[in-house]
Write an enzyme that holds these catalytic residues in place. Structure first.
Site, PDB file in Angstrom:
ATOM      1  N   HIS A  48     -10.213   1.056   1.631  1.00 48.65           N
ATOM      2  CA  HIS A  48      -9.700   2.367   2.073  1.00 48.65           C
ATOM      3  C   HIS A  48     -10.851   3.323   2.360  1.00 48.65           C
ATOM      4  CE1 HIS A  48      -5.378   2.160   1.911  1.00 48.65           C
ATOM      5  NE2 HIS A  48      -5.319   1.819   0.626  1.00 48.65           N
TER       6      HIS A  48
ATOM      7  N   HIS B 119      -9.302  -3.629  -2.487  1.00 49.99           N
ATOM      8  CA  HIS B 119      -8.315  -2.899  -1.676  1.00 49.99           C
ATOM      9  C   HIS B 119      -8.720  -1.412  -1.570  1.00 49.99           C
ATOM     10  CE1 HIS B 119      -3.850  -2.102  -0.644  1.00 49.99           C
ATOM     11  NE2 HIS B 119      -4.343  -0.889  -0.850  1.00 49.99           N
ATOM     12  N   GLU B 120      -9.144  -0.826  -2.690  1.00 48.52           N
ATOM     13  CA  GLU B 120      -9.512   0.604  -2.690  1.00 48.52           C
ATOM     14  C   GLU B 120     -10.829   0.839  -1.952  1.00 48.52           C
ATOM     15  OE1 GLU B 120      -7.022   2.157  -3.484  1.00 48.52           O
ATOM     16  OE2 GLU B 120      -6.061   0.589  -4.661  1.00 48.52           O
TER      17      GLU B 120
ATOM     18  N   CYS C  93       0.854  -1.184   0.000  1.00 49.00           N
ATOM     19  CA  CYS C  93       0.000   0.000   0.000  1.00 49.00           C
ATOM     20  C   CYS C  93       0.889   1.232   0.000  1.00 49.00           C
ATOM     21  CB  CYS C  93      -0.881  -0.029   1.247  1.00 49.00           C
ATOM     22  SG  CYS C  93      -2.013   1.366   1.367  1.00 49.00           S
TER      23      CYS C  93
HETATM   24  C1  SB7 Z   1      -1.688  -4.776  -4.173  1.00 51.79           C
HETATM   25  C2  SB7 Z   1      -1.561  -3.393  -4.256  1.00 51.79           C
HETATM   26  C3  SB7 Z   1      -2.677  -2.599  -4.465  1.00 51.79           C
HETATM   27  C4  SB7 Z   1      -3.908  -3.192  -4.601  1.00 51.79           C
HETATM   28  C5  SB7 Z   1      -4.031  -4.550  -4.518  1.00 51.79           C
HETATM   29  C6  SB7 Z   1      -2.928  -5.332  -4.313  1.00 51.79           C
HETATM   30  C7  SB7 Z   1      -2.617  -1.093  -4.584  1.00 51.79           C
HETATM   31  C8  SB7 Z   1      -1.474  -0.445  -3.897  1.00 51.79           C
HETATM   32  C9  SB7 Z   1      -1.581   1.040  -3.940  1.00 51.79           C
HETATM   33  N1  SB7 Z   1      -2.466   1.515  -2.950  1.00 51.79           N
HETATM   34  O1  SB7 Z   1      -2.048   1.712  -1.727  1.00 51.79           O
HETATM   35  C10 SB7 Z   1      -3.780   1.821  -3.261  1.00 51.79           C
HETATM   36  O2  SB7 Z   1      -4.601   1.965  -2.195  1.00 51.79           O
HETATM   37 NI    NI Z   2      -3.637   1.065  -0.428  1.00 48.47          NI
END
Ligand code: SB7
Ligand code: NI
Length: 188
Positions: free
Chosen positions: A157, A153-154, A110
């Protein structure tokens, strides 16, 4: 332009705050920040720009990560065929998902976390999502693979959830029931 100094890190309360629904029409400020978020991702994946500005490469960025507590995120993923899956999602939601799960065998990272946190992060393997564009048009999409993982993942957040909240504390690499590993795309 968004730089690494604009991205909040662990310990900042924005990462643990639930972002608010966006009302339409968006304000000029909301539109600009959303577009800047997508541009950051493109810049971060361009080797010359990333090197020049010291950007860590990212495939997604959520409002909370720039202390902008509205339900907006951007995703930019270059695919094997050379095309990119690239969009800004406003008020995104998952409308249905597979029972089957998946995870990245190398774990997740992240942009707001300056350390590696090892362990499997279980995610739905396939999701159907809905969101609005900046102009208020409703979109419905089916995602799988890395785009599905990134969307989850987003969306986390926006709800104040971090990827490592999903890692098994006792045994980070314990097998996940009903899950298959998503192997990284070959770099060929
Ligand atoms: C690995 C990395 C991400 C998503 C899914 C698996 C995004 C990393 C960048 N971020 O921190 C976005 O929130
Ligand atoms: Ni992230």
């Amino acid at each position: 332009m968004i730089l690494m100094k604009d991205i909040v890190r662990e310990g900042h309360p924005a990462l643990r705050t639930k972002a608010e629904e966006v009302k339409f029409p968006l304000t000029d400020e909301e539109r600009k920040l959303a577009k800047d978020m997508l541009q950051f991702l493109k810049n971060s994946q361009d080797p010359e720009i990333a090197e020049k500005y010291g950007l860590r490469s990212g495939i997604g960025l959520a409002g909370n990560q720039i202390n902008f507590l509205k339900r907006i995120f951007a995703i930019h993923i270059e695919q094997e065929n050379g095309e990119a899956l690239s969009f800004i999602a406003v008020n995104p939601k998952i409308v249905s998902h597979s029972a089957e799960k998946t995870y990245l065998p190398q774990g997740e990272g992240c942009l707001s976390v300056d350390r590696s946190v090892p362990g499997y992060v279980p995610r739905y393997a396939r999701i159907t999502v809905k969101f609005y564009t900046l102009d208020g048009e409703e979109k419905k999409m089916r995602l799988q693979g890395l785009p599905a993982i990134c969307f989850q993942h987003e969306l986390d957040h926006l709800n104040g959830v971090m990827f490592y909240d999903h890692i098994n504390k006792e045994d980070p690499f314990a097998p996940i029931p009903d899950a298959f590993p998503l192997e990284a795309e070959s770099e060929a």
